[in-house]
Design a protein around this motif. Structure first.
Motif, PDB file in Angstrom:
ATOM      1  N   GLN A 631       0.908  -1.131   0.185  1.00 32.20           N
ATOM      2  CA  GLN A 631      -0.040   0.088  -0.257  1.00 32.20           C
ATOM      3  C   GLN A 631       0.962   1.283  -0.033  1.00 32.20           C
ATOM      4  OE1 GLN A 631      -3.011   0.186   3.068  1.00 32.20           O
ATOM      5  NE2 GLN A 631      -3.498  -2.294   2.812  1.00 32.20           N
ATOM      6  N   ALA A 632       0.531   2.118  -0.871  1.00 32.90           N
ATOM      7  CA  ALA A 632       1.382   3.178  -0.901  1.00 32.90           C
ATOM      8  C   ALA A 632       1.036   4.560  -1.506  1.00 32.90           C
ATOM      9  CB  ALA A 632       2.736   2.778  -1.888  1.00 32.90           C
ATOM     10  N   VAL A 633       1.480   5.629  -1.144  1.00 35.83           N
ATOM     11  CA  VAL A 633       1.190   6.944  -1.644  1.00 35.83           C
ATOM     12  C   VAL A 633       2.559   7.378  -2.447  1.00 35.83           C
ATOM     13  CG1 VAL A 633       0.936   9.512  -1.425  1.00 35.83           C
ATOM     14  CG2 VAL A 633      -0.424   7.721   0.154  1.00 35.83           C
ATOM     15  N   LEU A 634       2.430   7.075  -3.835  1.00 35.89           N
ATOM     16  CA  LEU A 634       3.814   7.220  -4.551  1.00 35.89           C
ATOM     17  C   LEU A 634       3.887   8.324  -5.405  1.00 35.89           C
ATOM     18  CD1 LEU A 634       3.702   3.312  -5.889  1.00 35.89           C
ATOM     19  CD2 LEU A 634       5.143   4.363  -4.035  1.00 35.89           C
ATOM     20  N   SER A 635       2.928   9.436  -5.212  1.00 35.22           N
ATOM     21  CA  SER A 635       3.140  10.629  -6.190  1.00 35.22           C
ATOM     22  C   SER A 635       3.507  11.886  -4.949  1.00 35.22           C
ATOM     23  CB  SER A 635       1.958  10.751  -6.799  1.00 35.22           C
ATOM     24  OG  SER A 635       2.173  12.004  -7.436  1.00 35.22           O
ATOM     25  N   GLY A 636       4.639  12.328  -5.080  1.00 43.54           N
ATOM     26  CA  GLY A 636       4.733  13.427  -4.105  1.00 43.54           C
ATOM     27  C   GLY A 636       4.142  14.776  -4.940  1.00 43.54           C
ATOM     28  N   SER A 637       3.865  14.523  -6.206  1.00 43.19           N
ATOM     29  CA  SER A 637       3.090  15.686  -6.945  1.00 43.19           C
ATOM     30  C   SER A 637       1.745  15.793  -6.178  1.00 43.19           C
ATOM     31  CB  SER A 637       3.161  15.484  -8.293  1.00 43.19           C
ATOM     32  OG  SER A 637       4.465  15.163  -8.965  1.00 43.19           O
ATOM     33  N   PRO A 668       1.614  18.397 -16.608  1.00 44.00           N
ATOM     34  CA  PRO A 668       0.914  17.926 -15.287  1.00 44.00           C
ATOM     35  C   PRO A 668      -0.246  16.903 -15.625  1.00 44.00           C
ATOM     36  CG  PRO A 668      -0.026  19.994 -15.617  1.00 44.00           C
ATOM     37  CD  PRO A 668       0.908  19.810 -16.497  1.00 44.00           C
ATOM     38  N   ARG A 669      -0.641  16.622 -16.532  1.00 44.35           N
ATOM     39  CA  ARG A 669      -1.702  15.502 -16.806  1.00 44.35           C
ATOM     40  C   ARG A 669      -1.150  14.016 -16.482  1.00 44.35           C
ATOM     41  NH1 ARG A 669      -3.451  17.258 -22.636  1.00 44.35           N
ATOM     42  NH2 ARG A 669      -1.378  17.433 -22.993  1.00 44.35           N
ATOM     43  N   ILE A 670       0.160  14.154 -16.548  1.00 43.40           N
ATOM     44  CA  ILE A 670       0.971  12.846 -16.411  1.00 43.40           C
ATOM     45  C   ILE A 670       0.739  12.301 -15.075  1.00 43.40           C
ATOM     46  CG2 ILE A 670       3.142  11.664 -16.544  1.00 43.40           C
ATOM     47  CD1 ILE A 670       4.058  13.206 -18.839  1.00 43.40           C
ATOM     48  N   ASP A 671       0.885  13.544 -13.971  1.00 43.32           N
ATOM     49  CA  ASP A 671       0.767  13.333 -12.784  1.00 43.32           C
ATOM     50  C   ASP A 671      -0.747  12.753 -12.321  1.00 43.32           C
ATOM     51  OD1 ASP A 671       3.648  13.720 -11.532  1.00 43.32           O
ATOM     52  OD2 ASP A 671       3.261  15.394 -13.074  1.00 43.32           O
TER      53      ASP A 671
END
Length: 813
Positions: A631-637, A668-671
């Protein structure tokens, strides 16, 4: 008494000859001296050139002859103010030389006998000029013609010395000599029939050794333009340094394998008499130089030197008809001997199925024709194959008396070559174990010598050659970190990290010695146009040891060339996630290539920037643990966005801030689409051994249809404004449930999904601040309390530090 020999460079100019005279003057105060001199630098080649032109009926031989005269006249004029007398006597010698060249021109012939007479003028002229200059200075000096002392057979161009007659001549003469310094021309001799002969390549060294052995002097000094014999070729390896002491055997091996300071036969006359040879530098007489003797100097160096021979042709004679049949080797080597071709390398398979040997490339065609003629019958009967010839090769050799008592030397040699993608074509090790030789490609010599020298002589320092493509925010930070930490790494980790190549989307620069990081940006002003293929070709062309390619882009075309680098044993470090999140077959191919070519492929920054997430997972798997779920939060953005977005700050402005501060991709759409997070959980699943594709991941996007269908970045931002109510509702629903919005990635039982979730208070994700990432690994060893990795997961500094850490990890491999 001492014998001193001065080579062509030492007597190559009036300035150097003055240094020679100074050395002789000082040395003669305590010892009678015999001084053997070579021809003035370059003169022997010019004499041969003039002879060849004359033989070809080319009148340009006269121009070369005039150059020879001019060079000697200039030396004479610079040596002494009153040069008239010396010039007159030298003119007589030039008249004889001119007549000889005219004769060659007239009869259109240059036999070995005539060639010996021709090239002898070089040493006769230099010795005469030096001796007369010293006489004019009032020094107690005399010149003696070596042709009156050294007697040989009539094997012209490489005459063999008749030692009993020669030694008697030398002893008789010097028993009568009273001068403090005797000048002798090197290289030249006469046959027992009175014909002018020469002693072959390195003949001046040989002359000095013959004299030293006959007189049983206390020391033979060879004066040249370098401060001794070096650990390897200093022109190719700048870290090479002079060796203080060598045995005779070590010196002969090094000389045979390309060390030009000493000619191997030189050692023979003094070897049995244990007369030390001291290699000294005429230009820096205060340097210690190298002493060659049979004394045990107590050195604990296992390998004393690394040498090489260029332009080698490798021949292989093989066939089933050779097995168990005596005489093949004898016939082969007799064939080469009849053509006067010297073998410099040989190895034979224990099956007797093949014999492999190396010779000078210049003799390759002659040898091939002669061998095929000798074995014509066996070839026609298919007992053996026509001789196989490979050109463009070199021999490298590790040399040292102590190698025989140390295990693992060969392993270190071949593992070092293998790690640097240097293919070994053939191997030979003598029974004495003082020499281990390997045949490699000519193009790999510099890299091989540098790699091996670093391995055996610079164990405290390892040089990394780094190539960076993508000089944006992260790339600049990485360059700054490498620059800032350079001295620390060199002092504390014994690593010399050099950036030797950089590229952005427009320009690329290279410097094999290392780009100056104090002003690297200014060097792009006049740089070459950048291209992905051009950058790759330059990396391969430079062919540097311990090369690392660093991809700091998000470009799929750059990711596509990783396999090319790995196939050349160039390590790859990437923050670009495209390669590892591409089709599983491509991901697996890169892993396989990394193992096959022993080239590291590291991408820690693909997940969590500088956090050790992938490394932690790899360690769990390698240690035998089994990952049950992630389980992870992997986007700092995204974490930054949802930590800053509220009912008091609209979503559009929050995303703009994230992009401005460098937390999102330029697009930013990539994120925000979740594809970036999906790629990250995909990579973690694959590192856990699951052959998953990106299509297998469920992506529950929080964006609206208009957001997802936006046609450009500007259009996307317009849609964010239009859809502000949608985002405010997401925030309000979470707040009403006393939850935080987090974009979560999950993996369990071979399945994965990503999406926005409401995280309740008390959950490890709830208080995740700013741009931080968090990963929870539930494993067999951590079934209830997960192993947690947490920290900043976005930003140029931390991403650069993650790349830097991968570079250091490769260095420590």
């Amino acid at each position: 008494m001492k014998v001193l020999k001065f080579g062509g460079t030492s007597v190559g100019s009036a300035q150097n000859i003055k240094k020679v005279i100074d050395i002789l003057q000082k040395e003669s105060l305590s010892n009678p001296l015999v001084c053997v001199v070579s021809a003035v630098g370059g003169i022997t080649d010019k004499l041969l050139e003039a002879g060849a032109l004359a033989k070809q009926k080319d009148k340009k031989y006269k121009t070369v002859f005039d150059k020879i005269k001019t060079i000697h006249y200039k030396v004479i004029e610079e040596l002494t103010p009153d040069s008239t007398t010396i010039k007159k006597e030298v003119d007589t010698k030039f008249e004889d030389l001119e007549q000889l060249l005219n004769g060659i021109f007239l009869i259109n012939e240059l036999s070995p006998k005539t060639s010996d007479k021709l090239v002898s003028f070089g040493e006769l002229l230099s010795s005469f000029i030096i001796a007369k200059t010293m006489e004019n200075m009032g020094l107690n000096t005399i010149i003696k013609n070596s042709q009156e002392l050294i007697v040989t057979n009539s094997n012209f161009t490489k005459a063999e010395v008749i030692y009993d007659v020669t030694n008697k001549n030398i002893i008789d003469y010097f028993n009568q000599a009273t001068q403090q310094v005797t000048i002798l021309p090197g290289f030249v001799s006469k046959s027992h029939l009175g014909e002018i002969t020469t002693l072959g390549r390195g003949g001046s060294d040989f002359t000095a050794a013959i004299i030293a052995a006959a007189l049983k002097v206390e020391q033979l000094e060879i004066w040249t333009d370098v401060s001794g014999m070096y650990t390897t070729n200093p022109k190719l390896v700048k870290q090479a340094y002079p060796i203080n002491n060598l045995s005779y055997q070590e010196a002969m091996e090094l000389s045979h394998f390309g060390a030009k300071v000493l000619y191997p036969p030189t050692v023979q006359p003094v070897l049995n008499l244990a007369i030390p040879i001291h290699i000294k530098n005429t230009l820096h007489p205060e340097a210690n130089g190298t002493v060659i003797s049979n004394q045990n100097n107590g050195s604990d160096l296992t390998v004393k030197g690394i040498s090489h021979i260029d332009k080698v042709a490798l021949f292989t004679l093989e066939g089933s008809g050779m097995v168990g049949i005596p005489g093949f080797s004898k016939r082969l080597f007799e064939t080469l001997a009849s053509e006067k071709i010297n073998i410099i390398f040989i190895t034979q398979a224990s099956s007797e199925h093949s014999i492999c040997f190396g010779i000078d490339e210049g003799n390759a065609e002659t040898a091939e024709l002669a061998i095929n003629n000798t074995f014509e019958n066996e070839i026609s009967l298919h007992k053996i194959n026509p001789i196989i010839v490979e050109k463009g090769l070199s021999i490298i050799a590790l040399i040292g008396d102590n190698m025989k008592s140390h295990q693992g030397i060969s392993g270190k040699l071949f593992s070092t070559l293998g790690k640097n993608n240097i293919n070994v074509r053939a191997i030979a090790q003598g029974a004495s174990e003082k020499n281990i030789s390997a045949v490699i490609n000519n193009n790999d010599v510099s890299k091989a010598l540098n790699s091996l020298h670093e391995r055996f002589f610079e164990v405290n320092t390892k040089q990394l050659n780094v190539f960076i493509t993508g000089i944006g925010n992260v790339g600049e930070k990485l360059i700054d970190q490498i620059h800032q930490q350079h001295n620390f790494l060199k002092k504390n980790l014994k690593l010399d990290v050099k950036i030797v190549g950089m590229a952005n989307s427009r320009k690329m620069i290279f410097n094999p010695k290392g780009i100056d990081l104090n002003n690297w940006a200014s060097q792009f002003h006049h740089a070459d146009k950048s291209s992905i293929e051009g950058f790759y070709q330059k990396v391969i062309e430079l062919n540097l040891r311990n090369s690392i390619f660093v991809d700091v882009t998000a470009d799929k075309d750059v990711a596509a060339v990783y396999e090319n680098y790995l196939k050349q044993s160039v390590a790859v470090v990437a923050c670009n996630k495209i390669a590892c999140s591409d089709k599983y077959a491509n991901y697996k191919n890169l892993q396989d290539l990394s193992l096959k070519y022993n080239a590291s492929f590291l991408y820690e920054t693909n997940v969590g920037a500088g956090l050790p997430i992938i490394n932690t997972l790899n360690n769990l798997v390698a240690s035998g643990d089994k990952v049950i779920s992630i389980q992870a939060v992997l986007s700092g953005s995204l974490n930054f966005v949802f930590n800053n977005f509220s009912d008091k700050k609209n979503f559009h402005d929050t995303v703009k801030q994230a992009q401005f501060e460098g937390y999102t991709e330029p697009d930013p759409r990539i994120d925000l689409s979740g594809i970036d997070v999906a790629r990250k959980i995909l990579i973690l699943a694959r590192e856990n051994g699951i052959p998953m594709e990106i299509e297998d991941i469920v992506n529950d996007s929080f964006l609206t249809k208009s957001n997802l269908e936006s046609t450009s970045v500007d259009n996307f931002y317009d849609t964010l404004i239009e859809e502000e109510p949608h985002f405010q509702k997401l925030y309000a629903d979470a707040k009403a449930n006393n939850c935080q919005l987090k974009y979560v990635a999950e993996y369990k039982n071979g399945k994965a999904k990503v999406g926005l979730q409401q995280i309740p208070e008390g959950h490890p994700f709830y208080n995740l601040e700013g741009k931080d990432n968090i990963v929870m690994f539930y494993t067999q060893r951590y079934p209830e309390q997960p192993l947690i990795v947490k920290g900043a997961g976005a930003g140029a500094d931390v991403t650069a530090s993650g790349l830097f850490a991968d570079i250091i990890r490769i260095a420590n491999k």
